[in-house]
Write a protein that holds these residues in place. Structure first.
Motif, PDB file in Angstrom:
ATOM      1  N   LEU A  93     -28.454  -8.329  11.651  1.00  0.00           N
ATOM      2  CA  LEU A  93     -26.763  -8.458  11.503  1.00  0.00           C
ATOM      3  C   LEU A  93     -25.867  -7.413  11.688  1.00  0.00           C
TER       4      LEU A  93
ATOM      5  N   THR B  37     -25.627 -14.232  15.356  1.00  0.00           N
ATOM      6  CA  THR B  37     -25.034 -15.204  14.040  1.00  0.00           C
ATOM      7  C   THR B  37     -25.292 -16.265  13.772  1.00  0.00           C
TER       8      THR B  37
ATOM      9  N   CYS C 139     -30.919 -13.324  -1.182  1.00  0.00           N
ATOM     10  CA  CYS C 139     -29.683 -13.237  -1.348  1.00  0.00           C
ATOM     11  C   CYS C 139     -29.280 -11.570  -2.248  1.00  0.00           C
TER      12      CYS C 139
ATOM     13  N   PHE D 124     -27.285  -8.830   0.265  1.00  0.00           N
ATOM     14  CA  PHE D 124     -26.057  -8.964   0.247  1.00  0.00           C
ATOM     15  C   PHE D 124     -25.232  -8.399  -0.779  1.00  0.00           C
TER      16      PHE D 124
ATOM     17  N   CYS E 186     -21.425  -6.885   0.792  1.00  0.00           N
ATOM     18  CA  CYS E 186     -20.583  -8.477   1.471  1.00  0.00           C
ATOM     19  C   CYS E 186     -20.793  -9.893   1.078  1.00  0.00           C
TER      20      CYS E 186
ATOM     21  N   VAL F 216     -20.560 -13.947   1.010  1.00  0.00           N
ATOM     22  CA  VAL F 216     -21.533 -15.467   0.952  1.00  0.00           C
ATOM     23  C   VAL F 216     -21.644 -16.431   0.502  1.00  0.00           C
TER      24      VAL F 216
ATOM     25  N   ASP G 178     -15.296 -16.827   3.998  1.00  0.00           N
ATOM     26  CA  ASP G 178     -16.631 -17.066   4.075  1.00  0.00           C
ATOM     27  C   ASP G 178     -17.078 -16.274   5.925  1.00  0.00           C
ATOM     28  N   GLU G 179     -18.494 -15.139   5.485  1.00  0.00           N
ATOM     29  CA  GLU G 179     -18.733 -14.474   6.812  1.00  0.00           C
ATOM     30  C   GLU G 179     -20.195 -14.884   6.683  1.00  0.00           C
ATOM     31  N   LEU G 180     -20.670 -14.963   5.884  1.00  0.00           N
ATOM     32  CA  LEU G 180     -21.930 -16.268   5.922  1.00  0.00           C
ATOM     33  C   LEU G 180     -22.401 -17.016   5.145  1.00  0.00           C
ATOM     34  N   TYR G 181     -23.161 -17.349   5.824  1.00  0.00           N
ATOM     35  CA  TYR G 181     -23.433 -19.476   4.917  1.00  0.00           C
ATOM     36  C   TYR G 181     -25.009 -19.301   5.194  1.00  0.00           C
TER      37      TYR G 181
END
Length: 165
Positions: free
Chosen positions: A34, A39, A74, A77, A82, A86, A155-158
């Motif tokens: 990151l 990405t 997880c 995060f 952030c 997520v 949403d910035e991260l999936y």
């Protein structure tokens, strides 16, 4: 032939002893990726044994343990600040309900409640139907919103949890 680059044992990463080590190594790798503005990142962890490969174990046990590993992973995060941006997507509504419900008892390796009160946006990849179970993907009544319609601009991260199962 000689190499201009000398290798040393300092460059090697030690094979993890347990899932705690796996989690730390995976978190460090994703954090570095990151930071490098990558990405698309894939993290695959063998379930129910570090010497196994996905599919070596019984399906329900494997998906249960995958959810537990994913919930531990997880936490990265939250530490990065952030978590609210997520979106964690589990395979279907049943897995989502099981992982987000209030746990009744603490059973080691059970996915029940592993994402209870999680700060992430929780979602699912599919909405199973009897026809979808047969491989026929139709949405006659328009009830099932696709992933694209459920995702938000914030949403910035999936994270797609165990999509191969």
């Amino acid at each position: 032939a000689s190499s201009s680059r000398s290798s040393s044992t300092a460059d090697l990463i030690e094979f993890p002893r347990d899932y705690g080590d796996v989690n730390l190594q995976a978190q460090a790798a994703v954090k570095a990726a990151l930071a490098d503005d990558l990405t698309l990142i894939e993290v695959e962890v063998p379930t129910l044994g570090l010497t196994n490969v996905p599919g070596d174990n019984e399906g329900v046990a494997e998906t249960d343990f995958s959810a537990v590993i994913l919930s531990n992973f997880c936490r990265l995060f939250s530490s990065l600040g952030c978590a609210e941006n997520v979106r964690v997507m589990l395979p279907d509504h049943k897995e989502l309900a099981r992982a987000t419900k209030e746990p009744v008892e603490d059973v080691e390796g059970s996915s029940e409640g592993c994402f209870y009160n999680a700060p992430y946006e929780m979602d699912c990849l599919t909405t199973p139907t009897p026809l979808l179970e047969l491989g026929i993907d139709i949405n006659l009544l328009g009830r099932n919103k696709g992933i694209k319609q459920r995702c938000k601009p914030s949403d910035e991260l999936y994270i797609a949890g165990y999509p191969r199962c």
